[in-house]
Scaffold this motif. Structure first.
Motif, short mmCIF file in Angstrom:
data_model
loop_
_atom_site.label_atom_id
_atom_site.label_comp_id
_atom_site.label_asym_id
_atom_site.label_seq_id
_atom_site.Cartn_x
_atom_site.Cartn_y
_atom_site.Cartn_z
N ALA A 1 1.40 -1.14 0.02
CA ALA A 1 0.19 -0.56 0.23
C ALA A 1 1.20 1.14 0.47
N LEU A 2 0.94 2.41 -0.55
CA LEU A 2 1.45 3.70 -0.71
C LEU A 2 0.48 4.58 -0.03
N LEU A 3 1.01 5.27 0.70
CA LEU A 3 0.29 6.58 1.62
C LEU A 3 0.78 8.03 1.50
N SER A 4 0.56 8.99 0.48
CA SER A 4 1.74 10.02 0.32
C SER A 4 1.03 11.22 1.67
N VAL A 5 2.19 11.84 1.80
CA VAL A 5 2.65 12.80 3.07
C VAL A 5 1.13 13.64 2.89
N ALA A 6 0.71 13.74 1.03
CA ALA A 6 -0.19 15.34 0.95
C ALA A 6 -1.54 14.75 1.53
N GLU A 7 -2.32 13.22 1.47
CA GLU A 7 -3.56 12.79 2.30
C GLU A 7 -3.96 12.82 3.32
N GLY A 8 -3.07 12.98 4.61
CA GLY A 8 -3.35 13.44 5.29
C GLY A 8 -3.03 11.74 6.80
N SER A 9 -2.26 11.60 7.43
CA SER A 9 -2.58 10.23 8.16
C SER A 9 -4.08 10.00 9.10
#
Ligand code: MG
Ligand code: ZN
Length: 221
Positions: free
Chosen positions: A136-144
């Motif tokens: 899974a990828l999670l960008s820091v721009a998405e919110g924690s």
């Protein structure tokens, strides 16, 4: 009227996925399914990953996209075998699509196949493609708070790649809280904090990928 239950469709998908997995294994290929919301940076991470990995590991790519072949064109520019799946509107890849795509890859020459799923955090989690691991990828721009809101994909993932870490100074993203939340959902997750742009964290991630191709998943111990 015949009613087809979602359960039956998912069962048929799982059966095909199991065949795909055996097919990958026949060639000693490790396969990974990359899942994220749109814009988390899957293709950019892939480009940088391939650049660092391709001299060490023979890697092929299956690119899932809803309409365009833009991502596949970007990957092909790196001189890596790539097959495009155009889902024509479907919001996830399924095992049958991958079964067809994998025939187009030179599996006998490969150690690793990276499958870029369609940008979507919901249904890709439910469709086994025959991968060994979901990433899974999670960008820091998405919110924690993404892991808490979409736990399914993070529960099923073997690793999470936090992307665009170069943006952290400009955002309120709480990295420690996010990592804590991820480990609460799944306590043996591997977590990589990366920036494809600055290169930070990329070595660690790429070395982990390379290690998968030398381990039991690839039929090597
Ligand atoms: Mg992409
Ligand atoms: Zn879908």
């Amino acid at each position: 009227m015949k009613v087809i239950l979602a359960r039956d469709l998912l069962q048929a998908n799982s059966d095909q996925a199991q065949q795909n997995r055996l097919f990958f294994e026949r060639f000693g290929v490790v396969s990974l399914n990359l899942i994220s919301s749109p814009g988390a940076g899957k293709t950019t991470l892939l480009e940088k990953t391939l650049f660092l990995l391709k001299d060490k590991v023979a890697v092929g790519v299956i690119e899932g996209d809803i309409f365009t072949d833009r991502d596949a064109v970007r990957i092909a520019g790196l001189d890596v075998p790539v097959v495009q799946i155009n889902t024509q509107g479907t919001c996830h890849l399924d095992a049958r699509m991958v079964a067809r795509a994998m025939q187009e890859l030179p599996l006998a020459e490969l150690d690793l196949v990276l499958i870029e799923n369609v940008g979507n955090l919901v249904c890709p989690a439910a469709f086994d493609l025959g991968e060994h691991y979901k990433i899974a990828l999670l960008s820091v721009a998405e919110g924690s708070d993404k892991p808490a809101k979409y736990p399914g994909v993070f529960q099923r993932a073997r690793a999470v790649v936090i992307t665009k870490a170069d943006l952290l100074p400009h955002l309120d993203f709480d990295l420690d809280a996010c990592e804590e939340e991820l480990l609460e959902i799944h306590d043996s997750l591997e977590i990589f904090v990366t920036s494809a742009k600055s290169g930070s964290g990329m070595r660690h991630w790429v070395n982990w990928l390379a290690s998968l191709t030398k381990g039991p998943l690839a039929g090597r111990v």
